[in-house]
Design a protein around this motif. Structure first.
Motif, PDB file in Angstrom:
ATOM      1  N   PHE A 388       0.867  -1.179   0.000  1.00 19.70           N
ATOM      2  CA  PHE A 388       0.000   0.000   0.000  1.00 19.70           C
ATOM      3  C   PHE A 388       0.905   1.231   0.000  1.00 19.70           C
ATOM      4  N   ILE A 389       0.565   2.220  -0.826  1.00 20.32           N
ATOM      5  CA  ILE A 389       1.337   3.455  -0.903  1.00 20.32           C
ATOM      6  C   ILE A 389       0.429   4.614  -0.533  1.00 20.32           C
ATOM      7  N   SER A 390       0.911   5.472   0.370  1.00 16.90           N
ATOM      8  CA  SER A 390       0.123   6.637   0.779  1.00 16.90           C
ATOM      9  C   SER A 390       1.056   7.684   1.377  1.00 16.90           C
ATOM     10  N   GLY A 391       0.892   8.941   0.950  1.00 14.37           N
ATOM     11  CA  GLY A 391       1.631  10.053   1.549  1.00 14.37           C
ATOM     12  C   GLY A 391       3.123   9.945   1.368  1.00 14.37           C
ATOM     13  N   ILE A 392       3.600   9.795   0.145  1.00 18.99           N
ATOM     14  CA  ILE A 392       5.043   9.641  -0.076  1.00 18.99           C
ATOM     15  C   ILE A 392       5.639  10.902  -0.681  1.00 18.99           C
ATOM     16  N   GLN A 393       6.930  11.049  -0.458  1.00 19.20           N
ATOM     17  CA  GLN A 393       7.711  12.126  -1.045  1.00 19.20           C
ATOM     18  C   GLN A 393       8.040  11.769  -2.505  1.00 19.20           C
ATOM     19  N   PRO A 394       8.682  12.705  -3.232  1.00 19.60           N
ATOM     20  CA  PRO A 394       9.041  12.381  -4.616  1.00 19.60           C
ATOM     21  C   PRO A 394       9.894  11.116  -4.695  1.00 19.60           C
ATOM     22  N   LEU A 395       9.532  10.210  -5.632  1.00 22.08           N
ATOM     23  CA  LEU A 395      10.290   8.978  -5.834  1.00 22.08           C
ATOM     24  C   LEU A 395      11.522   9.255  -6.679  1.00 22.08           C
ATOM     25  N   THR A 396      12.613   8.624  -6.315  1.00 25.77           N
ATOM     26  CA  THR A 396      13.794   8.685  -7.167  1.00 25.77           C
ATOM     27  C   THR A 396      13.601   7.704  -8.329  1.00 25.77           C
ATOM     28  N   GLU A 397      14.440   7.859  -9.348  1.00 25.12           N
ATOM     29  CA  GLU A 397      14.364   6.932 -10.474  1.00 25.12           C
ATOM     30  C   GLU A 397      14.662   5.506 -10.018  1.00 25.12           C
ATOM     31  N   GLU A 398      15.579   5.378  -9.053  1.00 22.03           N
ATOM     32  CA  GLU A 398      15.914   4.054  -8.539  1.00 22.03           C
ATOM     33  C   GLU A 398      14.728   3.440  -7.808  1.00 22.03           C
ATOM     34  N   ALA A 399      14.057   4.236  -6.960  1.00 24.00           N
ATOM     35  CA  ALA A 399      12.900   3.729  -6.221  1.00 24.00           C
ATOM     36  C   ALA A 399      11.761   3.380  -7.170  1.00 24.00           C
ATOM     37  N   SER A 400      11.566   4.189  -8.199  1.00 29.35           N
ATOM     38  CA  SER A 400      10.525   3.892  -9.196  1.00 29.35           C
ATOM     39  C   SER A 400      10.820   2.563  -9.890  1.00 29.35           C
ATOM     40  N   GLY A 401      12.095   2.326 -10.181  1.00 27.83           N
ATOM     41  CA  GLY A 401      12.473   1.055 -10.811  1.00 27.83           C
ATOM     42  C   GLY A 401      12.230  -0.130  -9.907  1.00 27.83           C
ATOM     43  N   VAL A 402      12.465   0.040  -8.585  1.00 26.63           N
ATOM     44  CA  VAL A 402      12.225  -1.049  -7.630  1.00 26.63           C
ATOM     45  C   VAL A 402      10.740  -1.417  -7.606  1.00 26.63           C
ATOM     46  N   VAL A 403       9.868  -0.411  -7.553  1.00 29.75           N
ATOM     47  CA  VAL A 403       8.422  -0.666  -7.523  1.00 29.75           C
ATOM     48  C   VAL A 403       7.966  -1.305  -8.836  1.00 29.75           C
ATOM     49  N   ALA A 404       8.481  -0.796  -9.952  1.00 30.86           N
ATOM     50  CA  ALA A 404       8.086  -1.337 -11.256  1.00 30.86           C
ATOM     51  C   ALA A 404       8.501  -2.800 -11.390  1.00 30.86           C
ATOM     52  N   GLU A 405       9.720  -3.130 -10.983  1.00 30.65           N
ATOM     53  CA  GLU A 405      10.186  -4.513 -11.078  1.00 30.65           C
ATOM     54  C   GLU A 405       9.405  -5.418 -10.131  1.00 30.65           C
ATOM     55  N   TYR A 406       9.033  -4.898  -8.979  1.00 28.67           N
ATOM     56  CA  TYR A 406       8.220  -5.654  -8.023  1.00 28.67           C
ATOM     57  C   TYR A 406       6.878  -6.048  -8.643  1.00 28.67           C
ATOM     58  N   ILE A 407       6.257  -5.104  -9.353  1.00 31.06           N
ATOM     59  CA  ILE A 407       4.968  -5.396  -9.997  1.00 31.06           C
ATOM     60  C   ILE A 407       5.164  -6.384 -11.139  1.00 31.06           C
ATOM     61  N   ARG A 408       6.213  -6.204 -11.920  1.00 25.95           N
ATOM     62  CA  ARG A 408       6.470  -7.123 -13.036  1.00 25.95           C
ATOM     63  C   ARG A 408       6.591  -8.571 -12.551  1.00 25.95           C
ATOM     64  N   GLN A 409       7.197  -8.758 -11.400  1.00 25.34           N
ATOM     65  CA  GLN A 409       7.444 -10.098 -10.879  1.00 25.34           C
ATOM     66  C   GLN A 409       6.261 -10.678 -10.112  1.00 25.34           C
ATOM     67  N   GLY A 410       5.115  -9.997 -10.132  1.00 22.14           N
ATOM     68  CA  GLY A 410       3.912 -10.562  -9.507  1.00 22.14           C
ATOM     69  C   GLY A 410       3.417  -9.826  -8.293  1.00 22.14           C
ATOM     70  N   GLY A 411       4.048  -8.704  -7.937  1.00 17.55           N
ATOM     71  CA  GLY A 411       3.584  -7.939  -6.789  1.00 17.55           C
ATOM     72  C   GLY A 411       2.343  -7.120  -7.104  1.00 17.55           C
ATOM     73  N   ASN A 412       1.596  -6.768  -6.069  1.00 21.21           N
ATOM     74  CA  ASN A 412       0.359  -6.005  -6.211  1.00 21.21           C
ATOM     75  C   ASN A 412       0.446  -4.725  -5.377  1.00 21.21           C
ATOM     76  N   VAL A 413       0.154  -3.585  -5.998  1.00 21.24           N
ATOM     77  CA  VAL A 413       0.298  -2.286  -5.355  1.00 21.24           C
ATOM     78  C   VAL A 413      -1.050  -1.577  -5.327  1.00 21.24           C
ATOM     79  N   VAL A 414      -1.422  -1.037  -4.149  1.00 22.24           N
ATOM     80  CA  VAL A 414      -2.579  -0.157  -4.013  1.00 22.24           C
ATOM     81  C   VAL A 414      -2.029   1.231  -3.692  1.00 22.24           C
ATOM     82  N   TYR A 415      -2.224   2.153  -4.613  1.00 23.11           N
ATOM     83  CA  TYR A 415      -1.627   3.486  -4.493  1.00 23.11           C
ATOM     84  C   TYR A 415      -2.738   4.499  -4.227  1.00 23.11           C
TER      85      TYR A 415
END
Length: 697
Positions: A388-415
C-alpha cells in the motif's frame, strides 16, 4: 477410386478362344437344319406365319446368352479383384506397415461393453493377422510424447500386440502431429510399398491441427474409427482457490468448472474434500452442451500446505470426474505500507495502517510493516505480495524502478493518490515500465477550496470488479453517501480499467494488470480531513477485503497435467531420510542435482493424476496437484471426410473391418459376383429355350 484387376490374367490367352464355341454351334446348326414332318401342311404354314419373327431371332438370342455365359465363366477363372485401396498401384518390394494407435484419455471412454481403447486393440490384432510373414511393421503410441514398439520396422508382428496390451490406460492428450512425424521418419528409410494405419476415436481436440503434408507421396493412409457411436460425458475441467491470500481459520471459495458434453441436462452433487478429511457438497445443474462455474465455500484450515479433491459421480469416462488442487494457508500476512508520514495521525497512511490491523500489535491476521521511500529496496518487498502506498515524497528513479520490477514479478500495489507529489511519481512509474502502463494520467490537485459545493461524491462504478465486491447490493448506497474533499483531476489513458467515477466524470479508482502483477490507483485519501471514508464502519472491512482480492485474478496454485515433468528446489535436510510419494503412496525415483552445499534440485515425471507430496512426521512440506487434460473431456469426433481432405499428396482411405485389412494390398475378390451373374444368364437361357419349345408345339 476403385479399379478392376485380375489375379489369373495369364489364363486369358488359353480361355479366350472358348468365346467362339457358341458361334460355331450356331453356324453348324444353320447348316444342318432339323426337318419336322406334319400331317397337315396348312397348319404348319399358319403356325410358322404366326411365329416367324420369333423364330427368325431365336438363334441370335441364344448365341448372345451362351456367349455371355462363356464370358462370365472366363471372368471367374481370371480371378477378378476390386482394387479399392490402390494396392495394385504400389511398386514391387517389401511392404512396410506403420500403425498409429491413439493412446489419449478419450480412448478410455466406455461406450457399451468395451472402451474405445479395447476396440482399438481388437482392430490392431485383426490388422496384424492380415500381414504376410515377410511384411515389415511397427506400432506408434500417440500420446503426450509418442513412443514406438521398435526402433525400426520389424517382422516380429506378435511383439507389437504384446507391446500394445502391456500399456496402461492413456491419461494424456495425443500429439498426433508428433506421431505422424515419427511414422514419416520410419517410411523415409524404406524403399517399397508403404502404409500408415491410424486407429483412433478421432476426438476433435486431438485431431484439430493434424496434418499429413510431409508424408511421402508413395505411402497410403488408412483411418480406422473405433470410437463409440453415442458419446455423453461430464467432467471437472478446473478447480482452484479464487482468493489470492488465504489466512488460517477463514472460509474461502473454491471455484469449480464443470462441463456437460451431452444432449441431456445434468444434475448431480459436487463434492469437495479438503485434506482427505473435511467434505463439502453442493448440488449443481447444467444444460446440455454447456460449461458452468460453481463456488463451494470451505474452511481453509490451519497454517501450512493443504490439498483439495473435487469429484462428480462416476460416468463412462471416470478419469475426468476428479480434480486435485493445492493451496497454502498463512497464519499472518505481511503487508508493506510505503509512506513518509507514518507518525502523522491526520494522514491517510495512519488510517490505512489501523484498518489493516484494527486489533493492534499481533492481534490481527494482517501485519502492516512501514517502509519509507528513502529506505525502499527490493529486499523490503521480497517477503510480501502486497504493498500500500500513501503520503510519499518524490520517488527517485531508482525507487521507481524497484516498484516497477516488483509489480512485473507478480507484486500487487494499491496506491492512494493523496500526496502532493503523486502526479510526478505516477509519471516516473510509467517511465520505469517503458510507458503505457498507468491507467490514469494526473493533472492538478483539487481541494475543498476550489470545488463547487466543497465536496465530491462517487456517481458510478463497475461493481462487478473484485475490488468492490463488498459494496455489491444495498451497500452501494454507503459508497454513494461518502464525501471526498481532496483528489486529482485525472485523464484515463485507455489502458486498464476505470472502476469508479466522481460526479464530474473524473476517475476515482482505476486498475491495470502489468505482466505478473497489478496496480490499483485510488484517487482519494483515507484521512478524515480529506474524506469521510475512514468514518465508515465498512472501511476496515473493505481494506482487508481489498488485501484478499489482490492477485486473486491469477491462478495462484497451478496444477500440472499427467506426463509433465515436475521440478522443484528444496533443502537437503527436508528430504533426508524421506522422499516424494506418488498418489498411490509409493516412493518416487527422482532425478536429483546438487545446488550448492545445502540445496537440491529434484525432478520427476507425473505418470498419474493425484497429489505428489513430500511430508515430514508432522506436516506436508511440498505438494503438486496433477490432473488429466481438460480438453479431452469433449468426446465429439472429427469427421473422417475432413481428415481425408487434408491428406496432402498421399492416398487416404477409411477402413471398416478385418475384410478391408486383408484386401488392402491385393484387392477385394469379386469372382462370386461374376459367378452369380453366370447363374442368372444360364437361368435366362433355360427359360428362353423352354419358351421357344412350348411355342413351337
Amino acid at each position: 477410386m476403385s479399379s478392376l484387376v485380375f489375379g489369373n490374367l495369364g489364363w486369358l490367352g488359353v480361355l479366350l478362344p472358348l468365346l467362339a464355341v457358341p458361334i460355331m454351334i450356331h453356324l453348324l446348326n444353320r447348316r444342318f437344319p432339323q426337318i419336322f414332318r406334319f400331317s397337315s401342311l396348312r397348319f404348319i404354314r399358319e403356325s410358322m406365319a404366326q411365329r416367324s419373327r420369333l423364330f427368325r431371332f431365336r438363334h441370335l438370342i441364344l448365341v448372345m446368352l451362351r456367349t455371355l455365359a462363356i464370358m462370365l465363366l472366363l471372368m471367374v477363372f481370371l480371378k477378378p479383384l476390386l482394387d479399392s485401396f490402390g494396392g495394385q498401384q504400389q511398386k514391387e518390394g517389401q511392404r512396410c506397415v506403420i500403425i498409429i494407435l491413439d493412446h489419449s484419455l478419450s480412448m478410455g471412454y466406455l461406450g457399451g461393453a468395451m472402451s474405445s481403447r479395447q476396440r482399438g486393440l481388437v482392430e490392431l490384432e485383426k490388422l496384424i493377422d492380415s500381414l504376410e510373414g515377410h511384411d515389415l511393421a511397427n506400432l506408434i503410441l500417440a500420446e503426450r510424447q509418442p513412443r514406438s514398439c521398435f526402433e525400426a520396422p520389424s517382422t516380429e508382428h506378435r511383439e507389437i500386440i504384446a507391446f500394445a496390451r502391456s500399456q496402461g490406460e492413456g491419461l494424456t492428450r495425443a500429439d498426433m502431429n508428433g506421431a505422424i512425424a515419427m511414422a514419416n521418419a520410419f517410411l523415409r528409410r524404406h524403399d517399397g510399398p508403404a502404409e500408415i494405419h491410424i486407429i483412433s476415436d478421432f476426438q476433435r481436440q486431438n485431431w484439430a491441427d493434424a496434418r499429413f503434408d510431409a508424408l511421402p507421396a508413395t505411402a497410403r493412409l488408412f483411418f480406422i474409427d473405433v470410437g463409440a457411436r453415442v458419446k455423453a460425458n461430464r467432467a471437472i475441467l478446473a478447480a482452484r482457490m479464487t482468493q489470492g491470500t488465504i489466512l488460517a481459520g477463514e472460509q474461502v471459495p473454491v471455484e469449480v468448472s464443470v462441463g456437460n458434453y451431452a444432449d441431456s441436462a445434468f444434475e448431480a452433487e459436487l463434492e469437495v474434500v479438503i485434506d482427505q478429511r473435511s467434505s463439502y457438497r453442493q448440488f449443481i445443474q447444467l444444460t446440455p452442451w454447456s460449461v458452468g462455474r460453481f463456488t463451494v465455500m470451505v474452511a481453509a484450515g490451519s497454517a501450512g500446505l493443504h490439498t483439495g479433491h473435487v469429484s462428480l459421480p462416476g460416468d463412462d469416462l471416470r478419469q475426468d470426474d476428479s480434480h486435485w488442487f493445492t493451496y497454502k494457508v498463512l497464519d499472518k500476512e505481511e503487508v508493506v505500507l510505503l509512506t513518509d508520514v507514518a507518525g502523522n495521525r491526520l494522514a491517510g497512511a495512519w488510517y490505512l495502517k489501523a484498518a489493516l490491523n484494527p486489533f493492534g500489535a499481533d492481534g490481527g491476521s494482517l501485519v502492516a510493516r512501514g517502509v519509507t521511500t528513502a529506505e525502499l529496496s527490493a529486499i523490503h518487498l521480497a517477503a510480501t505480495s502486497k504493498v500500500f502506498i500513501s503520503g510519499i515524497q518524490p520517488l527517485t528513479e531508482e525507487a521507481s524502478g524497484v516498484v516497477a520490477e516488483y509489480i512485473r514479478q507478480g507484486g500487487n500495489v494499491v496506491y492512494f493518490l493523496d500526496g502532493l507529489h503523486d502526479a510526478d511519481n505516477l509519471a516516473k512509474l510509467d517511465r520505469a515500465f517503458g510507458g503505457g502502463a498507468m491507467p490514469l494520467a494526473l493533472t492538478s490537485r483539487q481541494s475543498a477550496k476550489n470545488l463547487a459545493g466543497g465536496v465530491q461524491r462517487i456517481m458510478s462504478g463497475d461493481f462487478r470488479s473484485r475490488y468492490l465486491s463488498l459494496f455489491r447490493g444495498g451497500l452501494q448506497q454507503q459508497l454513494a453517501a461518502m464525501e471526498f474533499y481532496e483528489f486529482y483531476y485525472a485523464i484515463p489513458t485507455g489502458v486498464g480499467q476505470v472502476i469508479l467515477h466522481y460526479a464530474d466524470e473524473t476517475p476515482a479508482m482505476a486498475a491495470n494488470g502489468i505482466q505478473l502483477g497489478s496496480i490499483l490507483l485510488c484517487n482519494f485519501s483515507a484521512s478524515e480531513v480529506s474524506s469521510t471514508l475512514a468514518r465508515q464502519r465498512i472501511f476496515p472491512a473493505w481494506i482487508q477485503e481489498l488485501v484478499k482480492s489482490l492477485g486473486s485474478g491469477e491462478q495462484m496454485y497451478a496444477t500440472c497435467s499427467v506426463g509433465e515433468m515436475i521440478a522443484t528446489e528444496l533443502w537437503k535436510s527436508e528430504i533426508r531420510g524421506r522422499g516424494f510419494r506418488s498418489p498411490d503412496g509409493l516412493q518416487l525415483v527422482t532425478h536429483d542435482e546438487a545446488r550448492g552445499d545445502d540445496r537440491l534440485a529434484i525432478s520427476f515425471v507425473a505418470a498419474q493424476p493425484g497429489i505428489y507430496g513430500l511430508s515430514d512426521d508432522i506436516r506436508l512440506l511440498y505438494a503438486f496437484a496433477v490432473n488429466v487434460p481438460p480438453e479431452e473431456a469433449d468426446l465429439r469426433s472429427l469427421n473422417l471426410k475432413e481428415l481425408i481432405d487434408r491428406k496432402g499428396g498421399v492416398e487416404a482411405y477409411s477402413l471398416t473391418g478385418s475384410d478391408d485389412y486383408r484386401h488392402v494390398q491385393a484387392g477385394r475378390p469379386i469372382f462370386h459376383l461374376f459367378l452369380l451373374a453366370l447363374l442368372v444368364v444360364l437361368l435366362a437361357e433355360t427359360i428362353f429355350y423352354k419358351m421357344i419349345r412350348e411355342l413351337s408345339h
